[in-house]
Design an enzyme around this catalytic site. Structure first.
Site, PDB file in Angstrom:
ATOM      1  CG  ASP A 113      46.553  45.223  37.448  1.00  0.00           C
ATOM      2  OD1 ASP A 113      47.516  45.987  37.700  1.00  0.00           O
ATOM      3  OD2 ASP A 113      45.955  44.584  38.331  1.00  0.00           O
ATOM      4  CB  SER A 114      44.806  50.025  34.548  1.00  0.00           C
ATOM      5  OG  SER A 114      43.532  49.606  35.017  1.00  0.00           O
ATOM      6  N   GLY A 115      45.308  49.173  37.806  1.00  0.00           N
ATOM      7  CA  GLY A 115      44.952  49.665  39.136  1.00  0.00           C
ATOM      8  C   GLY A 115      43.454  49.862  39.299  1.00  0.00           C
ATOM      9  N   GLY A 116      42.711  49.738  38.199  1.00  0.00           N
ATOM     10  CA  GLY A 116      41.258  49.941  38.258  1.00  0.00           C
ATOM     11  C   GLY A 116      40.572  48.926  39.157  1.00  0.00           C
ATOM     12  CG  PHE A 117      40.230  44.215  40.426  1.00  0.00           C
ATOM     13  CD1 PHE A 117      39.044  43.706  39.925  1.00  0.00           C
ATOM     14  CD2 PHE A 117      40.686  43.744  41.652  1.00  0.00           C
ATOM     15  CE1 PHE A 117      38.322  42.746  40.623  1.00  0.00           C
ATOM     16  CE2 PHE A 117      39.976  42.781  42.352  1.00  0.00           C
ATOM     17  CZ  PHE A 117      38.798  42.279  41.844  1.00  0.00           C
ATOM     18  CG  ASP A 131      39.000  49.220  34.443  1.00  0.00           C
ATOM     19  OD1 ASP A 131      40.132  49.298  34.979  1.00  0.00           O
ATOM     20  OD2 ASP A 131      38.276  48.233  34.557  1.00  0.00           O
ATOM     21  CG  ASP A 165      44.895  38.398  35.045  1.00  0.00           C
ATOM     22  OD1 ASP A 165      44.998  38.687  36.258  1.00  0.00           O
ATOM     23  OD2 ASP A 165      44.047  38.937  34.307  1.00  0.00           O
ATOM     24  CB  CYS A 208      51.697  15.189  37.623  1.00  0.00           C
ATOM     25  SG  CYS A 208      52.276  16.886  37.432  1.00  0.00           S
ATOM     26  CB  CYS A 251      55.202  19.036  37.876  1.00  0.00           C
ATOM     27  SG  CYS A 251      54.756  18.631  39.568  1.00  0.00           S
ATOM     28  CB  CYS A 259      54.073  14.933  40.550  1.00  0.00           C
ATOM     29  SG  CYS A 259      52.657  15.917  41.067  1.00  0.00           S
ATOM     30  CG  HIS A 308      50.903  19.883  41.048  1.00  0.00           C
ATOM     31  ND1 HIS A 308      51.051  18.773  40.238  1.00  0.00           N
ATOM     32  CD2 HIS A 308      49.559  20.092  41.162  1.00  0.00           C
ATOM     33  CE1 HIS A 308      49.851  18.327  39.891  1.00  0.00           C
ATOM     34  NE2 HIS A 308      48.926  19.102  40.441  1.00  0.00           N
TER      35      HIS A 308
END
Ligand SMILES: [Zn+2]
Length: 409
Positions: A96-100, A186, A312, A357, A359, A362, A388
């Site tokens: 991501d760009s760091g904007g968040f 952004d 994500d 499940c 996995c 489980c 899981h």
């Protein structure tokens, strides 16, 4: 049009919704879409190895630029040959760009505003900083991020040192980190800001988008290896969201446009899908659309039906570490519950986390054992539950793709 490092192909379109099934081919492999992308904030999905991420069925991983820039620094990642080499993960990567973080460390700090915001006006005392594991006390704390026309002043959450991010700087850092898909810088706004602020901020985000695109195009080596996505903002306002989708999808520098799009913002839960609908009605069909920071399976379904391709979120892995796992609870294809393994009612439960499940966890461990590990503060609890939850997410996305192809979604 130049040769680009990623190719997006739509294989099937739903006749019942805007959902589509496709692939994003990258230099490090293919991402089947719609896809959930696990977040490895600091170049690790906490508690499991990168090989496990891959074996669990996730096609790609996303890391956070802001955190990697502060620690260990983008230059050392570059010296390894990029993020994939650095963390020994050979699949597709995103940053991501760091904007968040400009948002979560700035206006949102101390106001209980995160990716989802309650519709009530906030007033509050504590906020968790996305992915950082830090909690900062509110009102009187010095805001660690401040936005101006050219960029964002960050204060390090590690040592308090000051850093200034511009679009150019964000892109240069992301070029050093070297992920396959990177994002324009952004400003993410709070839905509680007045429309006047949203307009000013959107103008800024649009100028920053051009600056991001220019910086990337002008570095021919990085440009040939990394795809760049533009980010759409505009808060909860239909006119601004549509204006942003139009602007970002038509923006070009030397005839070159963004390779795909990210839909950003902090939302009141009920606003999220409306905003996505507005945006996707404008965005071109032939480029991938990423819904930033969304990972609750029920929200993913809504995003998919509105034509989003990738998602994500730290939530499935963060929840696992704190004891919450997803469990299918009925024969309904997409039905599930969030179950808290720390709950005392599981201390004698000899069943697996989820019946049926497949996995690793489980097939081997009981709810009672998991309950014990959490109670005892054992590291293995987070690892087993993360296995899981990521397995659950991969299977869930497989079902989503299958149901689109079968004409049921
Ligand atoms: Zn399982």
């Amino acid at each position: 049009m130049q040769n680009r490092p990623i190719t997006f192909s739509i294989k099937t379109r739903s006749t019942k919704s805007h959902a589509r099934v496709g692939t994003i081919e990258t230099p490090h492999g293919v991402i089947q879409t719609p896809a959930f992308i696990p977040v490895g904030t600091k170049a690790t999905v906490k508690g499991i190895t990168p090989e496990m991420v891959k074996d669990l069925g996730a096609d790609s991983m996303l890391a956070n630029t802001y955190h990697l820039y502060l620690q260990p620094g983008d230059e050392i990642i570059k010296a390894h040959g990029g993020l994939g080499k650095f963390m020994n993960y050979d699949g597709p990567t995103w940053t991501d760009s760091g904007g968040f973080q400009a948002f979560s460390l700035g206006v949102a700090l101390g106001k209980n505003i995160t990716k989802f915001t309650s519709s009530a006006r906030p007033g509050y005392d504590e906020i968790s900083l996305k992915g950082s594991g830090h909690k900062v006390e509110s009102e009187n704390a010095l805001l660690p991020a401040k936005v101006d026309e050219d960029g964002v002043m960050f204060r390090s959450i590690i040592d308090g040192s000051a850093h200034y991010f511009t679009p150019k700087k964000s892109i240069e850092i992301q070029q050093n980190i070297g992920a396959d898909i990177i994002f324009a810088f952004d400003e993410c706004t709070s839905p509680h800001e007045p429309v006047e602020y949203q307009k000013r901020s959107l103008d800024r985000t649009h100028r920053w988008a051009l600056e991001s695109l220019k910086t990337h195009v002008e570095n021919t080596e990085a440009f040939s290896k990394q795809a760049l996505f533009g980010i759409i903002q505009g808060g909860r306002h239909e006119d601004l969201r549509k204006e942003s989708a139009k602007f970002i999808s038509e923006l070009s520098y030397n005839g070159i446009e963004f390779d795909g799009f990210g839909i950003g913002g902090s939302f009141a839960k009920e606003d999220m899908i409306t905003a996505v609908h507005w945006v996707n009605s404008i965005l071109p069909e032939n480029k991938p659309r990423h819904l930033l920071g969304i990972g609750e399976p029920s929200d993913i379904i809504k995003g998919v039906m509105e034509g989003c391709d990738t998602f994500d979120c730290v939530m499935p892995t963060r929840n696992a570490r704190t004891g919450t796992v997803f469990v299918n609870d009925s024969a309904d294809t997409f039905s599930y519950v969030n179950l808290n393994l720390k709950n005392a009612k599981y201390k004698d439960d000899l069943g697996p986390i989820e019946w049926g499940c497949e996995c690793y966890t489980c097939k081997r461990y009981t709810r009672a054992y998991m309950n014990h590990l959490y109670k005892a503060g054992e590291m293995l609890a987070g690892t087993l539950a993360t296995i899981h939850n990521l397995h659950f997410m991969a299977k869930f996305m497989e079902k989503v793709r299958g149901e689109i192809v079968a004409g049921n979604l």
